[in-house]
Design an enzyme around this catalytic site. Structure first.
Site, PDB file in Angstrom:
ATOM      1  N   TRP A  76      21.936  36.096  89.337  1.00  0.00           N
ATOM      2  CA  TRP A  76      22.708  35.558  88.220  1.00  0.00           C
ATOM      3  C   TRP A  76      22.976  36.621  87.156  1.00  0.00           C
ATOM      4  O   TRP A  76      22.110  37.399  86.798  1.00  0.00           O
ATOM      5  CB  TRP A  76      21.955  34.399  87.588  1.00  0.00           C
ATOM      6  CG  TRP A  76      22.547  33.905  86.309  1.00  0.00           C
ATOM      7  CD1 TRP A  76      22.377  34.447  85.063  1.00  0.00           C
ATOM      8  CD2 TRP A  76      23.420  32.786  86.145  1.00  0.00           C
ATOM      9  NE1 TRP A  76      23.098  33.721  84.128  1.00  0.00           N
ATOM     10  CE2 TRP A  76      23.736  32.698  84.769  1.00  0.00           C
ATOM     11  CE3 TRP A  76      23.948  31.845  87.024  1.00  0.00           C
ATOM     12  CZ2 TRP A  76      24.556  31.705  84.249  1.00  0.00           C
ATOM     13  CZ3 TRP A  76      24.774  30.845  86.506  1.00  0.00           C
ATOM     14  CH2 TRP A  76      25.068  30.789  85.138  1.00  0.00           C
ATOM     15  N   ASP A  79      26.354  37.054  79.883  1.00  0.00           N
ATOM     16  CA  ASP A  79      26.928  37.889  78.826  1.00  0.00           C
ATOM     17  C   ASP A  79      26.758  39.396  79.029  1.00  0.00           C
ATOM     18  O   ASP A  79      25.656  39.871  79.309  1.00  0.00           O
ATOM     19  CB  ASP A  79      26.246  37.603  77.497  1.00  0.00           C
ATOM     20  CG  ASP A  79      26.318  36.175  77.076  1.00  0.00           C
ATOM     21  OD1 ASP A  79      26.811  35.352  77.833  1.00  0.00           O
ATOM     22  OD2 ASP A  79      25.851  35.882  75.964  1.00  0.00           O
ATOM     23  N   GLN A  95      23.078  39.938  80.535  1.00  0.00           N
ATOM     24  CA  GLN A  95      22.099  38.893  80.782  1.00  0.00           C
ATOM     25  C   GLN A  95      21.918  38.717  82.287  1.00  0.00           C
ATOM     26  O   GLN A  95      22.901  38.553  83.023  1.00  0.00           O
ATOM     27  CB  GLN A  95      22.548  37.584  80.143  1.00  0.00           C
ATOM     28  CG  GLN A  95      22.545  37.589  78.624  1.00  0.00           C
ATOM     29  CD  GLN A  95      21.145  37.463  78.061  1.00  0.00           C
ATOM     30  OE1 GLN A  95      20.645  36.361  77.872  1.00  0.00           O
ATOM     31  NE2 GLN A  95      20.499  38.589  77.796  1.00  0.00           N
ATOM     32  N   TRP A 103      20.623  30.537  86.248  1.00  0.00           N
ATOM     33  CA  TRP A 103      20.193  30.984  84.933  1.00  0.00           C
ATOM     34  C   TRP A 103      18.676  30.859  84.803  1.00  0.00           C
ATOM     35  O   TRP A 103      18.086  29.869  85.214  1.00  0.00           O
ATOM     36  CB  TRP A 103      20.894  30.152  83.857  1.00  0.00           C
ATOM     37  CG  TRP A 103      20.655  30.614  82.454  1.00  0.00           C
ATOM     38  CD1 TRP A 103      21.431  31.457  81.735  1.00  0.00           C
ATOM     39  CD2 TRP A 103      19.565  30.244  81.605  1.00  0.00           C
ATOM     40  NE1 TRP A 103      20.889  31.650  80.480  1.00  0.00           N
ATOM     41  CE2 TRP A 103      19.742  30.917  80.383  1.00  0.00           C
ATOM     42  CE3 TRP A 103      18.445  29.428  81.762  1.00  0.00           C
ATOM     43  CZ2 TRP A 103      18.851  30.784  79.311  1.00  0.00           C
ATOM     44  CZ3 TRP A 103      17.551  29.298  80.710  1.00  0.00           C
ATOM     45  CH2 TRP A 103      17.770  29.970  79.497  1.00  0.00           C
ATOM     46  N   PHE A 135      17.333  37.696  75.223  1.00  0.00           N
ATOM     47  CA  PHE A 135      18.677  37.154  75.160  1.00  0.00           C
ATOM     48  C   PHE A 135      19.661  38.243  74.691  1.00  0.00           C
ATOM     49  O   PHE A 135      19.335  39.410  74.636  1.00  0.00           O
ATOM     50  CB  PHE A 135      18.713  35.937  74.252  1.00  0.00           C
ATOM     51  CG  PHE A 135      18.190  34.673  74.886  1.00  0.00           C
ATOM     52  CD1 PHE A 135      17.689  34.649  76.170  1.00  0.00           C
ATOM     53  CD2 PHE A 135      18.197  33.479  74.175  1.00  0.00           C
ATOM     54  CE1 PHE A 135      17.202  33.480  76.748  1.00  0.00           C
ATOM     55  CE2 PHE A 135      17.729  32.309  74.735  1.00  0.00           C
ATOM     56  CZ  PHE A 135      17.221  32.299  76.029  1.00  0.00           C
ATOM     57  N   SER A 136      20.868  37.831  74.339  1.00  0.00           N
ATOM     58  CA  SER A 136      21.959  38.772  74.100  1.00  0.00           C
ATOM     59  C   SER A 136      21.734  39.649  72.877  1.00  0.00           C
ATOM     60  O   SER A 136      20.986  39.315  71.964  1.00  0.00           O
ATOM     61  CB  SER A 136      23.269  38.017  73.943  1.00  0.00           C
ATOM     62  OG  SER A 136      23.601  37.359  75.138  1.00  0.00           O
ATOM     63  N   ARG A 197      21.185  34.273  66.513  1.00  0.00           N
ATOM     64  CA  ARG A 197      21.079  34.980  67.784  1.00  0.00           C
ATOM     65  C   ARG A 197      22.227  35.972  67.959  1.00  0.00           C
ATOM     66  O   ARG A 197      23.168  36.008  67.177  1.00  0.00           O
ATOM     67  CB  ARG A 197      21.062  34.004  68.950  1.00  0.00           C
ATOM     68  CG  ARG A 197      22.248  33.060  69.024  1.00  0.00           C
ATOM     69  CD  ARG A 197      22.094  32.213  70.289  1.00  0.00           C
ATOM     70  NE  ARG A 197      23.107  31.206  70.413  1.00  0.00           N
ATOM     71  CZ  ARG A 197      23.017  29.977  69.893  1.00  0.00           C
ATOM     72  NH1 ARG A 197      21.955  29.650  69.187  1.00  0.00           N
ATOM     73  NH2 ARG A 197      23.971  29.097  70.079  1.00  0.00           N
ATOM     74  N   ASP A 198      22.084  36.777  69.005  1.00  0.00           N
ATOM     75  CA  ASP A 198      23.122  37.699  69.483  1.00  0.00           C
ATOM     76  C   ASP A 198      23.439  38.800  68.464  1.00  0.00           C
ATOM     77  O   ASP A 198      24.596  38.959  68.048  1.00  0.00           O
ATOM     78  CB  ASP A 198      24.410  36.956  69.837  1.00  0.00           C
ATOM     79  CG  ASP A 198      24.159  35.695  70.645  1.00  0.00           C
ATOM     80  OD1 ASP A 198      23.154  35.659  71.368  1.00  0.00           O
ATOM     81  OD2 ASP A 198      24.971  34.764  70.561  1.00  0.00           O
ATOM     82  N   GLU A 252      28.720  31.848  68.616  1.00  0.00           N
ATOM     83  CA  GLU A 252      27.794  32.815  69.198  1.00  0.00           C
ATOM     84  C   GLU A 252      28.502  34.124  69.542  1.00  0.00           C
ATOM     85  O   GLU A 252      29.714  34.265  69.371  1.00  0.00           O
ATOM     86  CB  GLU A 252      27.092  32.230  70.435  1.00  0.00           C
ATOM     87  CG  GLU A 252      28.004  31.549  71.414  1.00  0.00           C
ATOM     88  CD  GLU A 252      27.249  30.678  72.404  1.00  0.00           C
ATOM     89  OE1 GLU A 252      26.043  30.446  72.233  1.00  0.00           O
ATOM     90  OE2 GLU A 252      27.864  30.217  73.377  1.00  0.00           O
ATOM     91  N   TRP A 331      30.893  28.201  80.922  1.00  0.00           N
ATOM     92  CA  TRP A 331      29.681  27.385  81.038  1.00  0.00           C
ATOM     93  C   TRP A 331      29.940  26.006  81.623  1.00  0.00           C
ATOM     94  O   TRP A 331      29.008  25.319  82.048  1.00  0.00           O
ATOM     95  CB  TRP A 331      29.003  27.277  79.669  1.00  0.00           C
ATOM     96  CG  TRP A 331      28.215  28.495  79.329  1.00  0.00           C
ATOM     97  CD1 TRP A 331      28.437  29.364  78.308  1.00  0.00           C
ATOM     98  CD2 TRP A 331      27.080  29.006  80.034  1.00  0.00           C
ATOM     99  NE1 TRP A 331      27.511  30.380  78.337  1.00  0.00           N
ATOM    100  CE2 TRP A 331      26.667  30.183  79.380  1.00  0.00           C
ATOM    101  CE3 TRP A 331      26.375  28.575  81.167  1.00  0.00           C
ATOM    102  CZ2 TRP A 331      25.574  30.937  79.808  1.00  0.00           C
ATOM    103  CZ3 TRP A 331      25.285  29.333  81.596  1.00  0.00           C
ATOM    104  CH2 TRP A 331      24.900  30.496  80.918  1.00  0.00           C
TER     105      TRP A 331
END
Length: 514
Positions: A76, A79, A95, A103, A135-136, A197-198, A252, A331
């Site tokens: 998988w 991003d 990711q 995922w 994460f990102s 995040r990110d 995001e 998604w």
């Protein structure tokens, strides 16, 4: 990416959307639809892989395997993360699940290239630890050693995600991204219940400081933080915009870039894209080192009017070139697309610029000119003709707008992808239906009508169409129209038929990158 800390393993194809996963981490917010089902048997399954894990092997010839787009050999991917250019090498992190084709176990995969086309998969760069999944995020070259990790160190900023929340952390490399060391003082921005995040970090030359953009997820908005050393961060401002007809978006994967004298803020939203599911919007405006102020105009503006260009950001340390790549998926059905042993591809790399069309400043997203390195000679076609034998294709149409036209791409098994150029409205309408190829893996994959503005002034339009085994990327001549679409025909489309207005047609083969 996001969700709860449970891993996602199955999707319900008959439902339309649901607890949505996104770039950085998971919120408890749910929608009226839910194709993503937590697999409770995997909740505490440890992350696989490590910083020395070699990449899997593949001949890259499996059915649906892209021939001119980056895919990992196996497992998988979502991003793009941490993209940075250093010493002649483009680094693409992403990711990645080292353990499987769904995922979970979120880590940073890693690939390198000297031309943005031919990629070499490297060992997994970052894996989960006691602070959570990786994460990102982004990466920069700290040429002046502001952080104290070493002059020229590559410093990655990313979101640590665990049951206690989402926090921002650092890792650094002093050997050209062959290995990374996580900063002992992590997290550098602790969880404050806003689920930021990110982190996208860049050096702001005018104010001589680092700037971080952080997304606020379901709280909506982008936060701006500043730092002199990448370790200690000060919150400066928030940007949020109410969007007509879209009151409930998850924000995001931000990116703030300067193009000439203007600034452009990219924000990926899920759900709430231009059609359904995932999409990336942008705002034009100004930035003073602390605050982004958007131009007064109608929003949202979309980077791409297809279903499958999401979470994209730009490479750092590339001078005046703004080089972009996106995750070529959505998604809505990402966990179901019929790809094995890998799942998901990146878009072709794009170069971003600003163009004025009809008095409006629009973001252009053109495929990089380096694509010519893998291209054959142009061949002129008539309005109903097969392409020469090839792995993938660049088809170029110059259509009169004196009346409407219909363009159909097809193959020997009669799979068809078609679109209309509606001259009277100056729009393009594409169709992803049962005729395009496989669609029954997810009930929401078929999209009968995908509309996009042509963004042209005048009496004709040039369309550049990049055709691979499982995608069609359709752009106008200056890149202000982009429509990226996944398709799953039995074989690559290798025939074009055009009806309606006068049209000039030419094609060139694109050689596989593997």
């Amino acid at each position: 990416m996001k969700i709860s800390m449970r891993l996602i393993s199955t999707m319900v194809a008959t439902l339309v959307v649901a607890t949505i996963v996104g770039c950085g981490g998971g919120d408890d917010k749910t929608q009226d639809y839910n194709p993503l089902i937590d697999d409770t048997t995997q909740e505490d399954k440890p992350s696989g892989g490590g910083e020395t894990q070699p990449p899997a092997t593949s001949d890259y010839k499996e059915q649906y395997r892209p021939q001119i787009h980056f895919t990992p050999a196996a497992n998988w991917m979502n991003d793009p993360n941490g993209m940075v250019f250093k010493d002649g090498t483009y680094h693409l992190f992403y990711q990645y699940n080292p353990q499987g084709n769904d995922w979970g176990n979120m880590s940073w995969g890693h690939a390198t290239s000297t031309d943005l086309l031919h990629w070499t998969e490297q060992p997994v760069a970052l894996t989960r630890d006691e602070l959570g999944d990786i994460f990102s995020g982004s990466a920069v070259v700290d040429k002046d050693n502001t952080a104290g990790f070493g002059a020229g160190a590559i410093v990655a900023a990313f979101t640590h995600s665990s049951d206690v929340g989402q926090q921002q952390s650092l890792a650094y490399s002093t050997d050209g991204a062959k290995s990374f060391t996580k900063y002992a003082g992590n997290p550098v921005i602790k969880n404050n219940n806003d689920r930021q995040r990110d982190p996208k970090v860049f050096w702001h030359e005018a104010s001589k400081q680092w700037v971080m953009c952080l997304a606020r997820g379901w709280s909506k908005g982008i936060e701006f933080w500043t730092s002199s050393d990448l370790k200690t961060w000060v919150h400066q401002s928030d940007f949020v915009k109410d969007l007509l007809g879209r009151p409930d978006l998850q924000w995001e994967c931000p990116d703030l870039i300067q193009i000439g004298s203007k600034w452009v803020l990219l924000v990926s939203v899920n759900p709430g894209g231009p059609l359904v599911g995932s999409g990336t919007m942008y705002f034009t405006g100004n930035f003073d080192g602390k605050t982004f102020t958007a131009d007064d105009r109608e929003y949202p503006l979309w980077l791409d009017y297809g279903m499958d260009n999401y979470a994209g950001v730009t490479w750092s340390n590339t001078g005046d070139r703004r080089l972009f790549i996106g995750w070529m998926n959505n998604w809505q059905y990402a966990g179901n697309v019929p790809c094995t042993p890998w799942r998901s591809a990146m878009t072709l790399p794009r170069e971003l610029s600003l163009k004025e069309v009809g008095g409006q400043l629009l973001l252009s997203s053109s495929v990089i000119p380096e694509i010519s390195k893998i291209a054959g000679e142009w061949q002129v076609l008539n309005s109903d003709q097969a392409f020469p034998e090839g792995d993938a294709y660049h088809l170029q149409l110059t259509l009169s707008l004196s009346r409407g036209s219909t363009v159909t791409l097809s193959n020997a098994t009669n799979d068809k992808f078609s679109f209309e150029v509606v001259a009277s409205e100056k729009v393009l309408v594409a169709h992803r239906t049962s005729t395009t190829g496989a669609i029954n893996f997810n009930g929401s994959f078929a999209i009968p009508t995908m509309r996009a503005p042509l963004n042209v002034i005048g009496n004709e339009v040039t369309l550049d169409i990049y055709i691979d085994r499982s995608s069609v990327e359709l752009l106008n001549g200056d890149g202000t129209l982009s429509q990226t679409t996944l398709v799953f025909p039995k074989s690559v489309y290798n025939h074009v038929q055009v009806s309606g207005a006068d049209c000039q047609i030419k094609v060139r083969t694109l050689k596989r990158i593997w």
